[in-house]
Design an enzyme around this catalytic site. Structure first.
Site, PDB file in Angstrom:
ATOM      1  N   TYR A   1      50.574  18.095   6.505  1.00 18.50           N
ATOM      2  CA  TYR A   1      49.404  18.930   6.803  1.00 18.50           C
ATOM      3  C   TYR A   1      49.854  20.162   7.588  1.00 18.50           C
ATOM      4  O   TYR A   1      49.369  21.274   7.354  1.00 18.50           O
ATOM      5  CB  TYR A   1      48.399  18.107   7.610  1.00 18.50           C
ATOM      6  CG  TYR A   1      47.032  18.725   7.749  1.00 18.50           C
ATOM      7  CD1 TYR A   1      46.267  19.028   6.626  1.00 18.50           C
ATOM      8  CD2 TYR A   1      46.486  18.979   8.999  1.00 18.50           C
ATOM      9  CE1 TYR A   1      45.003  19.569   6.753  1.00 18.50           C
ATOM     10  CE2 TYR A   1      45.220  19.514   9.135  1.00 18.50           C
ATOM     11  CZ  TYR A   1      44.480  19.808   8.008  1.00 18.50           C
ATOM     12  OH  TYR A   1      43.225  20.339   8.148  1.00 18.50           O
TER      13      TYR A   1
ATOM     14  N   CYS B   1      37.156  25.029  10.170  1.00 20.01           N
ATOM     15  CA  CYS B   1      38.276  24.184   9.749  1.00 20.01           C
ATOM     16  C   CYS B   1      39.615  24.891   9.917  1.00 20.01           C
ATOM     17  O   CYS B   1      40.527  24.381  10.534  1.00 20.01           O
ATOM     18  CB  CYS B   1      38.089  23.734   8.310  1.00 20.01           C
ATOM     19  SG  CYS B   1      36.839  22.462   8.169  1.00 20.01           S
ATOM     20  N   HIS B   2      39.747  26.067   9.329  1.00 21.74           N
ATOM     21  CA  HIS B   2      41.032  26.752   9.403  1.00 21.74           C
ATOM     22  C   HIS B   2      40.877  28.212   9.797  1.00 21.74           C
ATOM     23  O   HIS B   2      41.764  29.024   9.580  1.00 21.74           O
ATOM     24  CB  HIS B   2      41.784  26.626   8.084  1.00 21.74           C
ATOM     25  CG  HIS B   2      42.018  25.195   7.679  1.00 21.74           C
ATOM     26  ND1 HIS B   2      41.179  24.523   6.844  1.00 21.74           N
ATOM     27  CD2 HIS B   2      42.961  24.307   8.037  1.00 21.74           C
ATOM     28  CE1 HIS B   2      41.591  23.280   6.687  1.00 21.74           C
ATOM     29  NE2 HIS B   2      42.669  23.111   7.398  1.00 21.74           N
ATOM     30  N   GLY B   3      39.689  28.566  10.343  1.00 16.96           N
ATOM     31  CA  GLY B   3      39.510  29.882  10.951  1.00 16.96           C
ATOM     32  C   GLY B   3      39.284  31.044  10.002  1.00 16.96           C
ATOM     33  O   GLY B   3      39.557  32.190  10.363  1.00 16.96           O
TER      34      GLY B   3
ATOM     35  N   PRO C   1      42.722  32.058   6.131  1.00  9.02           N
ATOM     36  CA  PRO C   1      43.450  31.637   4.928  1.00  9.02           C
ATOM     37  C   PRO C   1      42.644  31.621   3.637  1.00  9.02           C
ATOM     38  O   PRO C   1      43.225  31.469   2.573  1.00  9.02           O
ATOM     39  CB  PRO C   1      43.896  30.215   5.280  1.00  9.02           C
ATOM     40  CG  PRO C   1      42.877  29.736   6.257  1.00  9.02           C
ATOM     41  CD  PRO C   1      42.386  30.932   7.011  1.00  9.02           C
TER      42      PRO C   1
END
Lengths: 406, 252, 185
Positions: free
Chosen positions: A293, C149-151, C164
């Protein structure tokens, strides 16, 4: 004793003439299977992995008798198992923690193979099948984690299945196919249950191939040199006894987790029922996926991130050729030993990075860790084989063993 | 700025799930009777905790996975459980005329919920959904320690923190803004057994009760665990001795 | 195979016919087997009852200026934003060259209903639900949506600006049935 055969012996012979299964087992894991006499305790983890697979299959079969794969009932049925089914709590905790212990055992088994060069000729196919087992385990564990239908189950499933949307052109259609709808929903849960039940038996099949591929060249050993018949002792009873001892020690540790820390390796959020309208603030996979991950997240491009993540496992298939050393065992490779330890630390750091929110310096550490991970295989391993001077190898296992015994 | 927004978010999504808060607050460790290798529940404490749940929490929070019959584990007799259940009404039916009807609860019934559905629960609570408490001590990082300190963690907001309307400041809640107002106060309940009923004791008792609700098989787990693990340990010693003897004349 | 071919070398015509028959049989068997797989694969695609739920109708008049709501479409949220003039202006003055997934704001809204932005509430990275519907939620640096979650950060036109995610928040098929009724799907 008379030379007359007993009735049991006769019955056995009669059966063996028709289906020689006893002698087949004896050749596979019995008195007719010669094993190098110098295996150390790191060689126990193969049988431990088999034990854990059996634990997972049996506990899983009984869990399935009380579990309901439906979005409105799955979470409740797990609580029904935990509260009302006789010993349900025990079976579920054994299964949930069993997954973690199965991975721990398999990781040690893989690391042992990497340190002692067990992947090197003539054991490349044995190594490949092992990697296939590992991939099948990862898939099975992912599918199983979705079944309790907690928050992390749901969002883990959403994120992981969305990986496939990175495939150019047909990605979205593939994701819809996997979901059986337009989001992770009941059809998804239902098919995940079906496949979660199927895959362990695929693993059983692969293990047969793994053991078959092991028997062709025979087991490697800590010295990494080929064993002569004089260097070997029968698997039964010697290694069976040693494995039983290792198993008993392992079981004590495993039970300690099951009975006293059953939720330590899980996520608290997964005791909250899945809510498709609310994403948890921090999605983390189970610990055994964390290094991969971290690799995925360290690359700020969706498709490349996914390629890197899968590449991190696929590169292991090429390891028998990336390692150019003529010597198998790390015991005789002083420089390799250092890089091996550094690589293990790198994977641990990646695992830690995978558990952190991707803020501040974390992505940078992840990127460096990722580069080192691939550099280890793509650069260090081939170069090391050419430049490193290995220590002199003993002439035979017997010689080495007897010298040590003096 | 981002931090305040994040805090507000966490507060708004009351059900929330945030395992990792925007900032990390250290939760002090408490001593519990169920800690340790052979930890057990304190029956008297569970009964007091149930009283707190009944008198205070149950106005808004459900306990979906608990049936009245489960209360025998708290030390109540079968008769007492029957009497207790009969204090509640549940919906049953349809009867022969096709109508749903109310009847007195039986021990096999689940505890009735305070609100018929989540939408009603939200509407009655200013948009925030009071979460079910059956698994609360397992569903939050920090477990019983977190729940206990959350119940007592209400404070005046520090200077500069703007509370969203209807929110309270809580030191231990992720993001600090919580939709639940302070419920556990000194003397909020009076215990039948005359036990101290200051806020700290009340919070402790109800948390112990909630941990029982989340992990009712804890005692069986501990006692079975000890027997099983001891058995495995003895087996390991025997296996070691047998292995050593078998390998004695095998140089390896 | 080689041996068989050798044995029949004296009869080249017969051999060709035999090979042709054999190859055709093998090919038909293989194709038939492959065709059997399709029903199994296709059974995993959305079923008829799932597809039946694939349109949503709602009334947009209740959304006040500056307000955002989310409605459910196919089991996932769709963001509906009644944008302020400032938000629209912010979305329109962006140069296409600055965008990762270049699209003008006009391409993403219904003509004449420019103030309403209706986009999928599914982050194009890994499918999380971005925050920013409620005023109390973070909206990121571009005043749109922020995925926890991932910005990933989206602007007031739902276009990806940072983080992303590869693409803009998808615009679902929208039809204004009346002035205030919208059909999604």
């Amino acid at each position: 004793m008379s030379t007359e055969k007993s009735i049991w012996k006769k019955a056995l012979d009669w059966h063996e003439e028709r289906l020689p299964i006893i002698s087949w087992i004896d050749h596979s894991l019995g008195t007719k299977y010669p094993v190098p006499r110098n295996l150390n305790y790191w060689w126990n983890f193969g049988s431990l992995a088999m034990f854990m697979l059996a634990v997972m299959i049996f506990s899983g079969i009984f869990l399935a008798m009380n579990y309901t794969p439906h979005v409105t009932l799955a979470f409740d049925s797990v609580e029904h198992i935990m509260r009302d089914v006789n010993y349900g709590w025990l079976i579920r905790y054994m299964h949930a923690n069993g997954a973690s212990f199965f991975f721990m055992v398999v990781y040690i088994h893989i690391l042992r193979g990497m340190y002692y060069g067990s992947y090197k000729a003539p054991r490349e196919v044995l190594w490949w099948i092992g990697l296939l087992i590992y991939l099948a385990m990862m898939a099975t564990a992912f599918l199983g984690y979705v079944l309790p239908w907690g928050q992390m189950s749901f969002w883990g499933a959403t994120v992981i299945t969305s990986f496939f949307s990175a495939i150019p052109g047909i990605g979205d259609s593939i994701v819809t196919l996997l979901w059986g709808g337009f989001s992770v929903d009941n059809p998804t849960l239902n098919r995940f249950f079906s496949l979660h039940y199927l895959l362990p038996f695929v693993i059983v099949g692969l293990i047969f191939l793994h053991i078959w591929a092991l028997h062709v060249p025979g087991a490697n050993n800590p010295l990494g040199i080929d064993a002569t018949p004089a260097d070997k002792i029968p698997f039964f009873p010697y290694y069976v006894m040693k494995d039983v001892f290792g198993l008993a020690v392992f079981v004590v540790i495993y039970f300690t987790a099951v009975f006293w820390f059953p939720n330590a390796l899980g996520e608290a959020v997964n005791y909250v029922k899945a809510n498709p309208l609310q994403t948890p603030e921090h999605i983390v996979p189970e610990w055994y996926y964390l290094p991969f991950y971290a690799i995925l997240r360290s690359i700020p491009n969706k498709l490349l991130g996914i390629i890197a993540m899968f590449g991190a496992i696929l590169i292991l298939f090429a390891l028998p050729w990336l390692d150019t050393s003529r010597v198998r065992s790390g015991n005789f490779r002083p420089v390799f030993r250092i890089f091996f330890v550094v690589w293990v630390i790198d994977v641990l750091i990646l695992g830690w990075v995978g558990a952190q929110p991707p803020e501040g310096i974390i992505p940078t550490i992840g990127l460096i860790g990722t580069l080192w991970y691939f550099g280890h295989f793509a650069v260090i391993m081939p170069v090391l084989g050419w430049v490193e001077t290995p220590k002199p190898l003993p002439a035979s296992i017997s010689q080495s063993v007897l010298k040590a015994a003096e | 700025m981002k931090k305040i927004l994040l805090a507000a978010t966490a507060a708004f999504t009351f059900t929330a799930v945030s395992a990792q808060a925007a900032e990390h607050v250290e939760i002090p460790k408490e001593k519990w009777s169920f800690d340790g290798v052979l930890g057990t529940f304190d029956r008297a404490q569970l009964q007091r905790g149930f009283q707190v749940y009944k008198d205070v929490c149950s106005a808004c929070h459900s306990l979906n996975y608990i049936s009245f019959r489960n209360f025998e584990a708290l030390g109540y007799s079968e008769e007492q459980v029957k009497t207790l259940a009969a204090e509640y009404e549940v919906q049953d039916g349809p009867n022969d005329e096709g109508d749903m009807f109310k009847r007195k609860a039986k021990p096999s019934d689940r505890l009735p919920k305070p609100f018929a559905n989540d939408a009603l629960a939200r509407m009655s609570n200013g948009g925030a959904l009071p979460p079910d408490l059956s698994l609360m001590t397992k569903a939050r990082e920090g477990g019983p320690d977190y729940v206990y300190h959350l119940l007592l963690g209400y404070e005046e907001p520090p200077a500069g923190v703007q509370l969203v309307t209807g929110m309270s400041y809580n030191k231990y809640f992720p993001g600090h803004q919580i939709a639940m107002t302070k419920q556990i106060t000194d003397g909020v309940v009076t215990f039948a057994d005359g036990s101290p009923n200051d806020a700290a004791h009340v919070a402790k008792d109800v948390t112990a009760f909630l941990h029982w609700a989340a992990e009712p098989k804890l005692e069986a787990r501990h006692s079975t665990g000890l027997r099983v693990t001891l058995y495995a340990l003895i087996f390991a010693v025997l296996a070691f001795l047998a292995k050593r003897r078998m390998w004695k004349n095998i140089p390896h | 195979m080689a041996n068989t071919a050798h044995a029949h070398a004296a009869d080249p015509a017969g051999e060709t016919r035999r090979d042709f028959l054999l190859h055709t049989t093998i090919a038909m068997g293989a194709v038939g087997g492959a065709m059997m797989v399709w029903p199994l694969i296709h059974s995993m695609n959305p079923a008829a009852d799932t597809l039946a739920l694939s349109t949503t109708e709602f009334n947009i008049s209740g959304v006040a200026e500056g307000q955002r709501i989310s409605v459910m479409w196919r089991g996932s949220p769709v963001f509906v934003a009644h944008r302020t003039p400032a938000e629209i202006e912010a979305a329109r003055k962006v140069q296409l060259s600055e965008l990762r997934d270049p699209q003008t704001d006009e391409q993403r809204v219904t003509k004449g209903k420019d103030k309403y932005l209706i986009v999928s509430g599914i982050c194009t990275h890994f499918g999380c639900i971005p925050q920013g519907v409620k005023v109390t939620e973070p909206r990121g640096e571009f005043g749109g949506w922020f995925c926890p979650c991932h910005g990933s950060q989206y602007d007031t036109s739902g276009r990806i600006r940072k983080g992303p995610a590869p693409r803009n928040l998808a615009v679902p098929p929208i039809k204004f049935l009346t002035d205030t009724t919208v059909l999604i799907g």
